[in-house]
Design a protein around this motif. Structure first.
Motif, PDB file in Angstrom:
ATOM      1  N   GLY A   1       0.775  -1.236   0.000  1.00 18.55           N
ATOM      2  CA  GLY A   1       0.000   0.000   0.000  1.00 18.55           C
ATOM      3  C   GLY A   1       0.796   1.268   0.000  1.00 18.55           C
ATOM      4  N   GLY A   2       2.099   1.215  -0.045  1.00 14.83           N
ATOM      5  CA  GLY A   2       2.916   2.426  -0.060  1.00 14.83           C
ATOM      6  C   GLY A   2       3.499   2.749   1.299  1.00 14.83           C
ATOM      7  N   GLU A   3       4.662   3.386   1.290  1.00 15.70           N
ATOM      8  CA  GLU A   3       5.356   3.696   2.538  1.00 15.70           C
ATOM      9  C   GLU A   3       4.524   4.602   3.433  1.00 15.70           C
ATOM     10  OE1 GLU A   3       9.497   5.880   4.024  1.00 15.70           O
ATOM     11  OE2 GLU A   3       8.910   5.883   1.907  1.00 15.70           O
ATOM     12  N   GLU A   4       3.835   5.591   2.825  1.00 14.55           N
ATOM     13  CA  GLU A   4       3.089   6.554   3.629  1.00 14.55           C
ATOM     14  C   GLU A   4       1.877   5.927   4.315  1.00 14.55           C
ATOM     15  OE1 GLU A   4       1.588   6.359  -0.520  1.00 14.55           O
ATOM     16  OE2 GLU A   4       3.554   6.648   0.415  1.00 14.55           O
ATOM     17  N   ASN A   5       1.423   4.765   3.845  1.00 14.72           N
ATOM     18  CA  ASN A   5       0.251   4.112   4.433  1.00 14.72           C
ATOM     19  C   ASN A   5       0.611   2.980   5.387  1.00 14.72           C
ATOM     20  OD1 ASN A   5      -1.529   5.723   2.880  1.00 14.72           O
ATOM     21  ND2 ASN A   5      -1.274   4.363   1.130  1.00 14.72           N
ATOM     22  N   LEU A   6       1.884   2.738   5.578  1.00 14.25           N
ATOM     23  CA  LEU A   6       2.304   1.634   6.439  1.00 14.25           C
ATOM     24  C   LEU A   6       2.478   2.108   7.876  1.00 14.25           C
ATOM     25  CD1 LEU A   6       4.974  -0.221   4.250  1.00 14.25           C
ATOM     26  CD2 LEU A   6       2.648  -0.942   4.755  1.00 14.25           C
ATOM     27  N   SER A   7       2.142   1.238   8.798  1.00 17.80           N
ATOM     28  CA  SER A   7       2.370   1.526  10.214  1.00 17.80           C
ATOM     29  C   SER A   7       3.832   1.254  10.556  1.00 17.80           C
ATOM     30  CB  SER A   7       1.454   0.661  11.080  1.00 17.80           C
ATOM     31  OG  SER A   7       1.726  -0.721  10.867  1.00 17.80           O
ATOM     32  N   ARG A   8       4.170   1.515  11.810  1.00 14.96           N
ATOM     33  CA  ARG A   8       5.546   1.265  12.224  1.00 14.96           C
ATOM     34  C   ARG A   8       5.897  -0.217  12.090  1.00 14.96           C
ATOM     35  NH1 ARG A   8       7.246   2.382  18.343  1.00 14.96           N
ATOM     36  NH2 ARG A   8       6.738   4.535  17.752  1.00 14.96           N
ATOM     37  N   SER A   9       4.978  -1.077  12.496  1.00 11.18           N
ATOM     38  CA  SER A   9       5.245  -2.515  12.396  1.00 11.18           C
ATOM     39  C   SER A   9       5.398  -2.955  10.940  1.00 11.18           C
ATOM     40  CB  SER A   9       4.125  -3.303  13.071  1.00 11.18           C
ATOM     41  OG  SER A   9       2.875  -3.018  12.457  1.00 11.18           O
ATOM     42  N   GLY A  10       4.616  -2.349  10.038  1.00  6.48           N
ATOM     43  CA  GLY A  10       4.744  -2.686   8.621  1.00  6.48           C
ATOM     44  C   GLY A  10       6.081  -2.263   8.053  1.00  6.48           C
ATOM     45  N   LEU A  11       6.540  -1.065   8.426  1.00 10.16           N
ATOM     46  CA  LEU A  11       7.844  -0.606   7.951  1.00 10.16           C
ATOM     47  C   LEU A  11       8.969  -1.483   8.490  1.00 10.16           C
ATOM     48  CD1 LEU A  11       7.317   3.242   8.403  1.00 10.16           C
ATOM     49  CD2 LEU A  11       7.429   2.008   6.239  1.00 10.16           C
ATOM     50  N   VAL A  12       8.860  -1.867   9.758  1.00 22.14           N
ATOM     51  CA  VAL A  12       9.887  -2.723  10.362  1.00 22.14           C
ATOM     52  C   VAL A  12       9.901  -4.092   9.704  1.00 22.14           C
ATOM     53  CG1 VAL A  12      10.583  -3.883  12.492  1.00 22.14           C
ATOM     54  CG2 VAL A  12       9.886  -1.487  12.559  1.00 22.14           C
ATOM     55  N   ALA A  13       8.699  -4.641   9.453  1.00 21.15           N
ATOM     56  CA  ALA A  13       8.625  -5.959   8.810  1.00 21.15           C
ATOM     57  C   ALA A  13       9.186  -5.924   7.395  1.00 21.15           C
ATOM     58  CB  ALA A  13       7.174  -6.440   8.786  1.00 21.15           C
ATOM     59  N   ALA A  14       8.877  -4.862   6.649  1.00 21.76           N
ATOM     60  CA  ALA A  14       9.396  -4.752   5.280  1.00 21.76           C
ATOM     61  C   ALA A  14      10.914  -4.671   5.278  1.00 21.76           C
ATOM     62  CB  ALA A  14       8.797  -3.528   4.596  1.00 21.76           C
ATOM     63  N   SER A  15      11.474  -3.901   6.208  1.00 25.30           N
ATOM     64  CA  SER A  15      12.933  -3.790   6.278  1.00 25.30           C
ATOM     65  C   SER A  15      13.569  -5.111   6.699  1.00 25.30           C
ATOM     66  CB  SER A  15      13.331  -2.680   7.249  1.00 25.30           C
ATOM     67  OG  SER A  15      12.870  -1.427   6.802  1.00 25.30           O
ATOM     68  N   GLY A  16      12.908  -5.844   7.617  1.00 22.91           N
ATOM     69  CA  GLY A  16      13.445  -7.136   8.030  1.00 22.91           C
ATOM     70  C   GLY A  16      13.466  -8.146   6.903  1.00 22.91           C
ATOM     71  N   ILE A  17      12.371  -8.197   6.140  1.00 22.15           N
ATOM     72  CA  ILE A  17      12.318  -9.136   5.006  1.00 22.15           C
ATOM     73  C   ILE A  17      13.330  -8.742   3.941  1.00 22.15           C
ATOM     74  CG2 ILE A  17      10.857 -10.018   3.157  1.00 22.15           C
ATOM     75  CD1 ILE A  17       8.469  -9.658   5.049  1.00 22.15           C
ATOM     76  N   ALA A  18      13.406  -7.421   3.651  1.00 20.27           N
ATOM     77  CA  ALA A  18      14.381  -6.968   2.653  1.00 20.27           C
ATOM     78  C   ALA A  18      15.802  -7.258   3.107  1.00 20.27           C
ATOM     79  CB  ALA A  18      14.205  -5.467   2.408  1.00 20.27           C
ATOM     80  N   GLY A  19      16.058  -7.097   4.416  1.00 23.82           N
ATOM     81  CA  GLY A  19      17.379  -7.451   4.929  1.00 23.82           C
ATOM     82  C   GLY A  19      17.677  -8.929   4.764  1.00 23.82           C
ATOM     83  N   GLY A  20      16.667  -9.766   4.973  1.00 21.86           N
ATOM     84  CA  GLY A  20      16.861 -11.195   4.761  1.00 21.86           C
ATOM     85  C   GLY A  20      17.179 -11.530   3.320  1.00 21.86           C
ATOM     86  N   VAL A  21      16.472 -10.890   2.382  1.00 21.90           N
ATOM     87  CA  VAL A  21      16.751 -11.111   0.960  1.00 21.90           C
ATOM     88  C   VAL A  21      18.168 -10.656   0.617  1.00 21.90           C
ATOM     89  CG1 VAL A  21      16.085 -10.452  -1.386  1.00 21.90           C
ATOM     90  CG2 VAL A  21      14.320 -10.949   0.317  1.00 21.90           C
ATOM     91  N   SER A  22      18.549  -9.484   1.159  1.00 23.37           N
ATOM     92  CA  SER A  22      19.899  -8.984   0.920  1.00 23.37           C
ATOM     93  C   SER A  22      20.950  -9.932   1.481  1.00 23.37           C
ATOM     94  CB  SER A  22      20.035  -7.589   1.554  1.00 23.37           C
ATOM     95  OG  SER A  22      21.347  -7.100   1.430  1.00 23.37           O
ATOM     96  N   GLY A  23      20.699 -10.455   2.703  1.00 21.97           N
ATOM     97  CA  GLY A  23      21.637 -11.401   3.291  1.00 21.97           C
ATOM     98  C   GLY A  23      21.736 -12.694   2.498  1.00 21.97           C
ATOM     99  N   MET A  24      20.630 -13.125   1.911  1.00 23.58           N
ATOM    100  CA  MET A  24      20.651 -14.322   1.080  1.00 23.58           C
ATOM    101  C   MET A  24      21.503 -14.099  -0.168  1.00 23.58           C
ATOM    102  SD  MET A  24      17.450 -16.266  -0.755  1.00 23.58           S
ATOM    103  CE  MET A  24      17.157 -14.838  -1.809  1.00 23.58           C
ATOM    104  N   VAL A  25      21.343 -12.925  -0.798  1.00 21.89           N
ATOM    105  CA  VAL A  25      22.142 -12.625  -1.990  1.00 21.89           C
ATOM    106  C   VAL A  25      23.618 -12.526  -1.632  1.00 21.89           C
ATOM    107  CG1 VAL A  25      22.553 -10.903  -3.788  1.00 21.89           C
ATOM    108  CG2 VAL A  25      20.212 -11.491  -3.143  1.00 21.89           C
TER     109      VAL A  25
END
Length: 219
Positions: free
Chosen positions: A93-117
């Motif tokens: 739904g976009g960064e501006e529509n995400l709650s704090r937990s949504g932003l944290v979860a997105a960064s955690g998943i993206a960090g996991g993908v980055s760590g996998m690469v």
């Protein structure tokens, strides 16, 4: 021919939900995400070149080879992190529509993908540790950033107070309106004093004229 009441009613096509229409980013959005990812990758890749060259010098190994390997690895880490996070933001739904937990979860998943690469550069054994380490880093850093932003905004919204606001202070903090009112009072007081001075001058002139006339009459 069947009666009109028995004729099958044509069914209308089910409307597609709005969120389903925007589920996939458009070509322009993909280009923007790719641009940001490449910019981030170039920045982190440059840092990797410096770190790799320094590591090669310390280990008495070819600095150019270490710099190239570290630069590619850091480029992959930065670009994959930014791309994954941007795609998740769009899908949720976009960064501006995400709650704090949504932003944290997105960064955690993206960090996991980055760590996998990044783990793929070092071998299959490093994939799982890379996912755990970089996922934790992404989650922790974003959580701290969001907490700091919330605290900063809360402090900004509070009225600032200082020693002037203390009841023991001999001075008083004035607002713009209070300052204007005090200036108006001073101007009115000065006008009143000027009027009194004008009256005194007029009375002195009148008495001077009367004395002059009386002296002339006596002559």
């Amino acid at each position: 021919m069947a009666p009109p009441s028995e004729q099958p009613t044509p069914q209308r096509p089910t409307p597609i939900p709005r969120h389903a229409e925007n589920e996939m980013p458009s070509a322009n959005e993909l280009m923007e995400i790719g641009k940001k990812s490449l910019q981030t990758g170039a920045l982190t890749g440059g840092i990797g070149l410096v770190v790799g060259a320094g590591s090669g010098i310390v280990r008495s190994a070819p600095p150019a080879l270490f710099a190239l390997f570290a630069g590619l690895q850091w480029f992959a880490l930065g670009s994959s992190y930014m791309a994954s996070r941007s795609l998740l933001w769009h899908a949720w739904g976009g960064e501006e529509n995400l709650s704090r937990s949504g932003l944290v979860a997105a960064s955690g998943i993206a960090g996991g993908v980055s760590g996998m690469v990044g783990g793929m550069f070092r071998g299959p054994r490093n994939i799982i540790p890379g996912i755990l380490v970089f996922g934790t880093l992404g989650t922790t850093s974003t959580y701290i950033t969001q907490v700091y932003k919330t605290t900063f905004r809360a402090n900004e919204s509070k009225p600032k107070s200082g020693w002037l606001d203390s009841k023991y202070s001999p001075l008083q903090r004035l607002s713009d309106r209070d300052y204007e009112e005090k200036l108006e009072e001073k101007i009115l007081r000065i006008d009143a004093e000027i009027s009194l001075i004008d009256d005194s001058i007029a009375s002195l002139r009148a008495s001077n004229n009367d004395s002059t006339k009386s002296n002339e009459e006596k002559r």
